[in-house]
Design an enzyme around this catalytic site. Structure first.
Site, mmCIF file in Angstrom:
data_model
loop_
_atom_site.group_PDB
_atom_site.id
_atom_site.type_symbol
_atom_site.label_atom_id
_atom_site.label_comp_id
_atom_site.label_asym_id
_atom_site.label_seq_id
_atom_site.Cartn_x
_atom_site.Cartn_y
_atom_site.Cartn_z
ATOM 1 N N ASP A 295 0.831 -1.209 0.000
ATOM 2 C CA ASP A 295 0.000 0.000 0.000
ATOM 3 C C ASP A 295 0.868 1.263 0.000
ATOM 4 O O ASP A 295 2.108 1.189 -0.015
ATOM 5 C CB ASP A 295 -0.942 -0.059 1.225
ATOM 6 C CG ASP A 295 -2.322 0.493 0.923
ATOM 7 O OD1 ASP A 295 -2.429 1.409 0.088
ATOM 8 O OD2 ASP A 295 -3.295 0.011 1.535
ATOM 9 N N ALA B 173 1.749 9.101 -9.539
ATOM 10 C CA ALA B 173 3.103 9.161 -10.115
ATOM 11 C C ALA B 173 3.230 8.326 -11.394
ATOM 12 O O ALA B 173 4.234 7.656 -11.610
ATOM 13 C CB ALA B 173 4.151 8.726 -9.071
ATOM 14 N N ASP C 143 -9.814 3.197 -2.837
ATOM 15 C CA ASP C 143 -10.541 1.952 -2.549
ATOM 16 C C ASP C 143 -11.953 1.946 -3.127
ATOM 17 O O ASP C 143 -12.710 2.906 -2.958
ATOM 18 C CB ASP C 143 -10.653 1.751 -1.038
ATOM 19 C CG ASP C 143 -9.337 1.318 -0.426
ATOM 20 O OD1 ASP C 143 -8.342 1.192 -1.169
ATOM 21 O OD2 ASP C 143 -9.305 1.105 0.796
ATOM 22 N N GLU D 33 -0.954 1.356 -5.248
ATOM 23 C CA GLU D 33 -0.264 2.629 -5.315
ATOM 24 C C GLU D 33 -1.217 3.751 -5.696
ATOM 25 O O GLU D 33 -0.799 4.913 -5.820
ATOM 26 C CB GLU D 33 0.905 2.452 -6.296
ATOM 27 C CG GLU D 33 1.905 3.526 -6.358
ATOM 28 C CD GLU D 33 1.571 4.549 -7.417
ATOM 29 O OE1 GLU D 33 2.366 5.459 -7.608
ATOM 30 O OE2 GLU D 33 0.499 4.463 -8.059
ATOM 31 N N TRP D 34 -2.502 3.412 -5.893
ATOM 32 C CA TRP D 34 -3.591 4.381 -6.097
ATOM 33 C C TRP D 34 -3.502 5.135 -7.416
ATOM 34 O O TRP D 34 -4.140 6.171 -7.588
ATOM 35 C CB TRP D 34 -3.687 5.398 -4.947
ATOM 36 C CG TRP D 34 -3.555 4.826 -3.578
ATOM 37 C CD1 TRP D 34 -3.750 3.530 -3.192
ATOM 38 C CD2 TRP D 34 -3.198 5.528 -2.381
ATOM 39 N NE1 TRP D 34 -3.547 3.389 -1.846
ATOM 40 C CE2 TRP D 34 -3.199 4.600 -1.323
ATOM 41 C CE3 TRP D 34 -2.875 6.852 -2.109
ATOM 42 C CZ2 TRP D 34 -2.888 4.957 -0.011
ATOM 43 C CZ3 TRP D 34 -2.573 7.211 -0.804
ATOM 44 C CH2 TRP D 34 -2.584 6.269 0.228
ATOM 45 N N GLY D 35 -2.641 4.675 -8.323
ATOM 46 C CA GLY D 35 -2.575 5.330 -9.628
ATOM 47 C C GLY D 35 -1.730 6.589 -9.665
ATOM 48 O O GLY D 35 -1.729 7.303 -10.661
#
Ligand SMILES: *[C@@H]1O[C@H](CO)[C@@H](O)[C@H](O)[C@H]1NC(C)=O
Ligand SMILES: *[C@@H]1O[C@H](CO)[C@@H](O)[C@H](O)[C@H]1NC(C)=O
Ligand SMILES: *[C@@H]1O[C@H](CO)[C@@H](O)[C@H](O)[C@H]1NC(C)=O
Ligand SMILES: *[C@@H]1O[C@H](CO)[C@@H](O)[C@H](O)[C@H]1NC(C)=O
Ligand SMILES: *[C@@H]1O[C@H](CO)[C@@H](O)[C@H](O)[C@H]1NC(C)=O
Ligand SMILES: *[C@@H]1O[C@H](CO)[C@@H](O)[C@H](O)[C@H]1NC(C)=O
Ligand SMILES: *[C@@H]1O[C@H](CO)[C@@H](O)[C@H](O)[C@H]1NC(C)=O
Length: 441
Positions: free
Chosen positions: A150, A226, A244, A222-224
């Protein structure tokens, strides 16, 4: 031997893909994860129950393999004072994670663990930045097969010098064909995101895992951020593109829409991850069919997130759909299904409540065609073969209904009355010879 060599060599050079031994990570992961069902409230029993249900319900035979522990498994207060190792919470896991891993392995399944590339996990447990080698060695010794990593609690000295679009909004309009068009205050055009601190945080753990004498699938959560789509393939077997998911129809739609703009980045060994399944958590059966069908078609990892012991047969049947699982796990075709037409909205419209409705993809057994109805009421949906890539207008093809298994014989188009929020689907096979359609009736 060849794969081992590839693994060793390719990872030293940047840009090369993460290729693990024994084909681990080549195809999307199939499994179960505790978060959507239980959040932090976990015990070993839940994992053993999920593992036993995999066997009992035939999910193991259908290909589901990973039983994954999410956040909150460790001692919340401290690492081991002498070794700096993470400590399992022995109230939750009386035989430690190693004990649970052994029991899961006994059933012929694999087990996953969770941490964050920060000082603490999202729920505030000790996490792995600065401890990557110790943690990877600990998990390897415990018999761990999969890591979800995460992105919470990143120390300030690891922040990035500039940012990408953060694709977390349900209503963003700055993402066109997978490219961020809003560069205002963000990284300059052409910026190489693989040089970002974020990419480096995730590479350190990749290298720590690869240094172990154990194959551990690496799943980036990594939540998209960078520009992960540009370096995800070199770093992990899958990478999240968003925050999430939640167990609502709106959330499923928003993530389906968002993910549909990233599909060019999907192929063997590297999958975008629109987050885990919410099937069983309050969606209607129509919504469950759409959610599962599109996630499978996008070649996403398929991680069930519900109490399997309470799941009704209709939902179990959705999760075991053999046509969709075969498409998702195709050994020959790595690319996902993609929209061939949006439908209600013009093509390439980014709209969190009206994603693309007309989908197709190639597979070993023909073309998968999915027709999704975003409306609340029943609509007639038609696939005209001249619009479907790789099919020829005017020709007749054999087709199988993926939900009933019914063989349609030879048809010149596909049509269905699709209930609100539902998705119709067919596997379109070989072109029919002239004489075949005479005997069709
Ligand atoms: C272990 O888990 C229990 C709940 O099952 C919790 O009450 C306890 O605080 C946890 N211990 C530590 C050290 O995190
Ligand atoms: C941040 O600080 C830690 C601890 O001093 C150090 O190990 C790490 O390399 C630093 N990160 C960066 C990107 O400089
Ligand atoms: C998105 O990609 C499609 C197919 O390549 C193309 O037709 C369309 O013009 C693109 N849209 C934009 C805004 O770039
Ligand atoms: C690596 O693991 C394999 C199988 O678990 C074992 O046979 C081998 O001895 C190990 N090698 C090293 C260097 O530890
Ligand atoms: C990811 O890397 C693998 C292995 O090199 C490669 O087969 C695949 O095509 C790559 N994915 C994309 C989208 O380029
Ligand atoms: C193709 O059909 C065979 C036989 O039914 C099946 O075993 C295989 O999984 C299918 N593959 C795909 C990609 O549909
Ligand atoms: C999404 O598309 C629907 C159907 O065209 C439309 O009614 C709605 O206004 C759109 N939403 C946004 C935020 O543009």
């Amino acid at each position: 031997m060849l794969l081992k060599l590839l693994t060793d060599l390719t990872l030293i050079t940047s840009g090369a893909a993460l290729v693990l031994q024994d084909n681990v990570g080549k195809l999307p992961a199939l499994g179960w994860n505790s978060w959507n069902a239980y959040h932090c409230d976990i015990t070993e029993d839940q994992f053993l129950s999920a593992a036993n249900e995999f066997v009992h319900l035939g999910l193991k035979d259908a290909g589901y393999q990973y039983v994954n522990i999410d956040d909150c498994w460790s001692d919340k207060d401290k690492r081991d004072e002498s070794t700096n190792r993470l400590l399992p919470n022995l109230t939750r896991f009386p035989d430690g994670i190693k004990g649970t891993a052994h029991k899961v392995h006994e059933l012929g399944l694999k087990i996953g663990i969770y941490s964050s590339a920060g000082t603490q996990t999202c729920a505030g447990y000790p996490a792995s930045i600065g401890f990557e080698s110790i943690d990877a060695a600990t998990w390897s010794e415990w018999g761990i097969d999969y890591l979800k990593y995460d992105n919470c609690n990143v120390p300030s000295n690891w922040s990035d010098s500039c940012n990408d679009c953060v694709p977390d909004s349900m209503h963003r309009d700055d993402l066109v064909n997978g490219t961020c068009t809003n560069t205002n205050g963000l990284c300059p055009p052409g910026y190489d995101f693989s040089t970002s601190n974020t990419a480096e945080r995730f590479r350190i753990m990749r290298d720590a895992l690869l240094a172990q004498n154990r194959t551990i699938l690496y799943s980036l959560c990594e939540w998209g951020e960078a520009g992960v789509q540009t370096w995800g393939n070199a770093t992990g077997s899958s990478w999240r593109t968003s925050g999430d998911i939640d167990p609502t129809w709106q959330s499923v739609l928003a993530y389906l829409n968002q993910n549909s703009f990233y599909l060019n980045y999907v192929d063997f060994w590297g999958r975008i991850d629109p987050d885990m399944l919410e099937v069983g958590n309050g969606l209607t059966i129509q919504e469950a069919r759409t959610h599962f069908a599109l996630w499978a078609a996008m070649k996403s990892p398929l991680l069930i997130g519900t109490d399997l012991a309470k799941l009704d047969q209709n939902n179990i049947d959705v999760l075991k759909n053999k046509y969709l699982l075969a498409f998702n796990q195709d050994e020959v075709y790595g690319k996902p299904a993609t929209p061939y037409k949006w439908g209600t909205n013009p093509d390439w419209t980014f709209n969190a409540t009206f994603p693309a409705e007309y989908w197709s993809g190639s597979s070993s057994n023909g073309t998968l065609v999915l027709l999704f109805n975003p409306f609340d009421d029943t609509r007639t949906k038609t696939a005209n073969f001249e619009e479907v890539p790789n099919l020829v207008g005017g020709a007749r093809y054999s087709a199988i209904d993926i939900w009933t298994g019914g063989d349609l014989g030879c048809v010149d188009s596909l049509q269905a009355e699709v209930e609100g929020h539902d998705t119709a689907g067919w596997l379109v096979g070989t072109k029919c010879e002239r004489e075949t359609h005479v005997s069709e009736m």
